[in-house]
Design an enzyme around this catalytic site. Structure first.
Site, PDB file in Angstrom:
ATOM      1  N   GLY A 159     -13.529 -62.981 -29.662  1.00  0.00           N
ATOM      2  CA  GLY A 159     -12.776 -63.676 -30.702  1.00  0.00           C
ATOM      3  C   GLY A 159     -13.599 -63.224 -32.088  1.00  0.00           C
ATOM      4  O   GLY A 159     -14.815 -62.510 -32.011  1.00  0.00           O
ATOM      5  N   LYS A 190     -19.140 -68.226 -23.360  1.00  0.00           N
ATOM      6  CA  LYS A 190     -18.884 -68.004 -24.557  1.00  0.00           C
ATOM      7  C   LYS A 190     -20.099 -67.737 -25.208  1.00  0.00           C
ATOM      8  O   LYS A 190     -20.882 -68.757 -25.527  1.00  0.00           O
ATOM      9  CB  LYS A 190     -17.902 -68.780 -25.367  1.00  0.00           C
ATOM     10  CG  LYS A 190     -17.605 -68.609 -26.689  1.00  0.00           C
ATOM     11  CD  LYS A 190     -16.424 -69.317 -27.285  1.00  0.00           C
ATOM     12  CE  LYS A 190     -16.222 -69.340 -28.801  1.00  0.00           C
ATOM     13  NZ  LYS A 190     -15.110 -70.162 -29.173  1.00  0.00           N
ATOM     14  N   ASP A 230      -6.103 -74.642 -35.348  1.00  0.00           N
ATOM     15  CA  ASP A 230      -5.893 -73.317 -35.231  1.00  0.00           C
ATOM     16  C   ASP A 230      -5.368 -72.796 -34.021  1.00  0.00           C
ATOM     17  O   ASP A 230      -5.785 -71.905 -33.114  1.00  0.00           O
ATOM     18  CB  ASP A 230      -7.446 -72.469 -34.958  1.00  0.00           C
ATOM     19  CG  ASP A 230      -7.449 -70.856 -35.312  1.00  0.00           C
ATOM     20  OD1 ASP A 230      -6.300 -70.389 -35.628  1.00  0.00           O
ATOM     21  OD2 ASP A 230      -8.418 -70.217 -34.661  1.00  0.00           O
ATOM     22  N   LEU A 253     -14.310 -60.846 -20.718  1.00  0.00           N
ATOM     23  CA  LEU A 253     -13.040 -61.567 -20.824  1.00  0.00           C
ATOM     24  C   LEU A 253     -12.255 -61.536 -22.041  1.00  0.00           C
ATOM     25  O   LEU A 253     -11.162 -61.491 -22.062  1.00  0.00           O
ATOM     26  CB  LEU A 253     -13.153 -63.013 -20.603  1.00  0.00           C
ATOM     27  CG  LEU A 253     -13.544 -63.351 -18.996  1.00  0.00           C
ATOM     28  CD1 LEU A 253     -13.828 -64.934 -18.846  1.00  0.00           C
ATOM     29  CD2 LEU A 253     -12.345 -63.093 -18.173  1.00  0.00           C
ATOM     30  N   GLY A 254     -12.995 -61.525 -23.158  1.00  0.00           N
ATOM     31  CA  GLY A 254     -12.358 -61.315 -24.545  1.00  0.00           C
ATOM     32  C   GLY A 254     -13.267 -61.454 -25.582  1.00  0.00           C
ATOM     33  O   GLY A 254     -14.422 -62.056 -25.510  1.00  0.00           O
TER      34      GLY A 254
HETATM   35  N1  LIG Z   1     -12.300 -70.285 -20.188  1.00  0.00           N
HETATM   36  C1  LIG Z   1     -11.900 -69.157 -20.404  1.00  0.00           C
HETATM   37  N2  LIG Z   1     -11.621 -68.204 -19.255  1.00  0.00           N
HETATM   38  C2  LIG Z   1     -11.224 -67.117 -19.458  1.00  0.00           C
HETATM   39  N3  LIG Z   1     -11.305 -66.535 -20.518  1.00  0.00           N
HETATM   40  C3  LIG Z   1     -11.393 -67.161 -21.739  1.00  0.00           C
HETATM   41  C4  LIG Z   1     -11.938 -68.525 -21.569  1.00  0.00           C
HETATM   42  N4  LIG Z   1     -12.184 -68.988 -22.979  1.00  0.00           N
HETATM   43  C5  LIG Z   1     -12.011 -67.860 -23.736  1.00  0.00           C
HETATM   44  N5  LIG Z   1     -11.467 -66.938 -23.070  1.00  0.00           N
HETATM   45  C6  LIG Z   1     -11.035 -65.555 -23.402  1.00  0.00           C
HETATM   46  O1  LIG Z   1     -12.019 -65.214 -24.597  1.00  0.00           O
HETATM   47  C7  LIG Z   1     -11.213 -64.979 -25.783  1.00  0.00           C
HETATM   48  C8  LIG Z   1     -11.966 -65.337 -26.925  1.00  0.00           C
HETATM   49  O2  LIG Z   1     -12.305 -66.864 -26.903  1.00  0.00           O
HETATM   50  P1  LIG Z   1     -12.296 -67.937 -27.904  1.00  0.00           P
HETATM   51  O3  LIG Z   1     -11.028 -67.892 -28.866  1.00  0.00           O
HETATM   52  O4  LIG Z   1     -12.711 -69.134 -27.521  1.00  0.00           O
HETATM   53  O5  LIG Z   1     -13.253 -67.079 -29.051  1.00  0.00           O
HETATM   54  P2  LIG Z   1     -13.358 -67.140 -30.509  1.00  0.00           P
HETATM   55  O6  LIG Z   1     -14.536 -66.433 -30.989  1.00  0.00           O
HETATM   56  O7  LIG Z   1     -13.529 -68.745 -30.999  1.00  0.00           O
HETATM   57  O8  LIG Z   1     -11.705 -66.659 -30.751  1.00  0.00           O
HETATM   58  P3  LIG Z   1     -10.904 -66.604 -32.179  1.00  0.00           P
HETATM   59  O9  LIG Z   1     -11.243 -65.614 -32.978  1.00  0.00           O
HETATM   60  O10 LIG Z   1      -9.519 -66.596 -31.772  1.00  0.00           O
HETATM   61  O11 LIG Z   1     -11.348 -68.209 -32.722  1.00  0.00           O
HETATM   62  C9  LIG Z   1      -9.813 -65.652 -25.504  1.00  0.00           C
HETATM   63  O12 LIG Z   1      -8.778 -65.193 -26.311  1.00  0.00           O
HETATM   64  C10 LIG Z   1      -9.659 -65.528 -24.042  1.00  0.00           C
HETATM   65  O13 LIG Z   1      -9.182 -64.152 -23.745  1.00  0.00           O
END
Ligand SMILES: Nc1ncnc2c1ncn2[C@@H]1O[C@H](COP(=O)(O)OP(=O)(O)OP(=O)(O)O)[C@@H](O)[C@H]1O
Length: 380
Positions: A42, A62, A158, A39-40
């Site tokens: 970060g 995550k 953030d 999905l993504g």
């Molecule tokens: N509940 C969710 N449902 C669907 N996609 C999600 C969900 N949570 C996160 N994502 C996807 O995963 C990506 C990264 O999630 P998240 O922002 O929690 O990670 P991070 O590592 O903390 O990111 P960042 O570097 O922005 O702090 C999000 O931009 C989104 O595309």
């Protein structure tokens, strides 16, 4: 890329087994979460769409990267998510969190599956901005979310379109929810100077290392709102300096009192350095060289470090008697000071020899010999 608490940049750790698993369709996280899609990603982790094989429901998981600092960040995120349990996620426009589990040494957070982040949503409209009729409800949801966070004393810290998810893009009006509480913190625990957030969305006071609070989230909210309306970020920048420059160009100098009460400790208040001459005349009466002095001070205190005068140039400045052969003087001064230092070293070396005994002799003797050699040259 957001900064962690203390302003640290997140390390780019190599993919670990658990992280890799989130990218491989069919692999199992925990005991019963089957990866269906990526999905993504970060700075802190990778998020995968998984099927809970016990309930057959789709969830978002995550997986935090394995760096020790990031694991610490995961614990902080869990701490905040625990605090947020006091809120109704639907009413507060925040993501539903269903706890966590471990996969090996990795922490996996379980969230409700959401549709797409605001960046993608805005991108789908070719970055031309959303109609006001759509901006209005989204901004309403975000304001509501922040006010709920405020009610439990949490600063989001953030807020950016990447951390805001659309629940279902085909719904009208769309609903949004806040995700990613990795950098959120209790308002009472905000440390002035803690550099958190993402460049381009952080409030000036955060960039300047001043105390910050919910008002900083408000700043980010304003930037998100502009991005919704225009389709592009207002202050995009990779460095605080650039972003501050954009802000000042657009909105003028940030006020002194951004949450910080500055103390007036100056004895003289100048609006420009040229006024120094007047001040000196007032305090001491007129003296020769005051004007030259001020002209030198202006060159020494150039706020652009590249424009600042060098030591040699200081001594060549007409403030010092221009008729003297200043260059020779400078060289003589430097040489004398170096010789003095060298000469002073000899007795210290000899003292060390006596104090530290035979084990350190060889090195010290060598040094002493070298000193004797250079000192002799200087003495000659
Ligand atoms: N509940 C969710 N449902 C669907 N996609 C999600 C969900 N949570 C996160 N994502 C996807 O995963 C990506 C990264 O999630 P998240 O922002 O929690 O990670 P991070 O590592 O903390 O990111 P960042 O570097 O922005 O702090 C999000 O931009 C989104 O595309």
């Amino acid at each position: 890329v957001p900064l962690m608490k203390g302003g640290k940049q997140q390390p780019h750790s190599p993919y670990t087994t658990a992280i890799r698993k989130t990218r491989v369709k069919g692999s199992i996280l925990g005991n019963h979460y089957k990866v269906e899609a990526f999905l993504g990603e970060g700075g802190f982790g990778i998020v995968a769409k998984c099927r809970d094989t016990m309930t057959n429901r789709a969830v978002a998981i995550k997986v935090n990267k394995s760096d020790p600092d990031i694991l610490q960040q995961a614990k902080l995120e869990i701490f905040i998510l625990e605090q947020l349990r006091r809120l109704d996620p639907d009413a507060a426009n925040i993501v539903k969190w269903n706890g966590f589990f471990h996969d090996g040494e990795w922490v996996c957070l379980k969230f409700e599956l959401l549709d797409q982040c605001l960046w993608d949503y805005i991108g789908d409209r070719k970055n031309q901005g959303l109609p006001i009729s759509e901006v209005r409800p989204i901004l309403g949801h975000l304001t509501n979310a922040l006010s709920h966070l405020g009610s439990v004393g949490i600063v989001r810290a953030d807020l950016k379109p990447g951390n805001i998810m659309v629940v279902n893009r085909y719904e009208s009006p769309v609903k949004v929810r806040l995700i990613d509480f990795g950098l959120a913190c209790p308002a009472s625990a905000v440390m002035p100077g803690d550099r958190v957030g993402t460049v381009g969305y952080s409030a000036p006071e955060v960039m300047l290392g001043l105390p910050y609070n919910e008002a900083s989230d408000m700043w980010s909210l304003g930037l998100v709102a502009v991005e919704l309306g225009t389709g592009v970020p207002l202050y995009p920048g990779n460095e605080d300096y650039d972003v501050l420059k954009f802000i000042i160009e657009t909105q003028g100098q940030p006020p002194d009192h951004t949450g910080y009460e500055s103390l007036e400790t100056r004895y003289i208040k100048l609006t420009r350095l040229d006024d120094l001459e007047q001040v000196m005349m007032f305090r001491r009466g007129p003296e020769n060289g005051q004007r030259l002095f001020v002209s030198l001070i202006k060159q020494i205190l150039a706020s652009d470090a590249n424009q600042r005068i060098t030591l040699l140039e200081v001594l060549r400045h007409p403030f010092f008697n221009p008729k003297k052969k200043i260059k020779n003087n400078i060289e003589t001064n430097f040489a004398i000071s170096h010789r003095c230092q060298t000469l002073a070293r000899g007795p210290n070396l000899a003292h060390s020899l006596i104090t530290f005994g035979p084990r350190s002799h060889t090195k010290l003797l060598l040094e002493l010999a070298y000193w004797y050699y250079t000192a002799n040259i200087y003495i000659v």
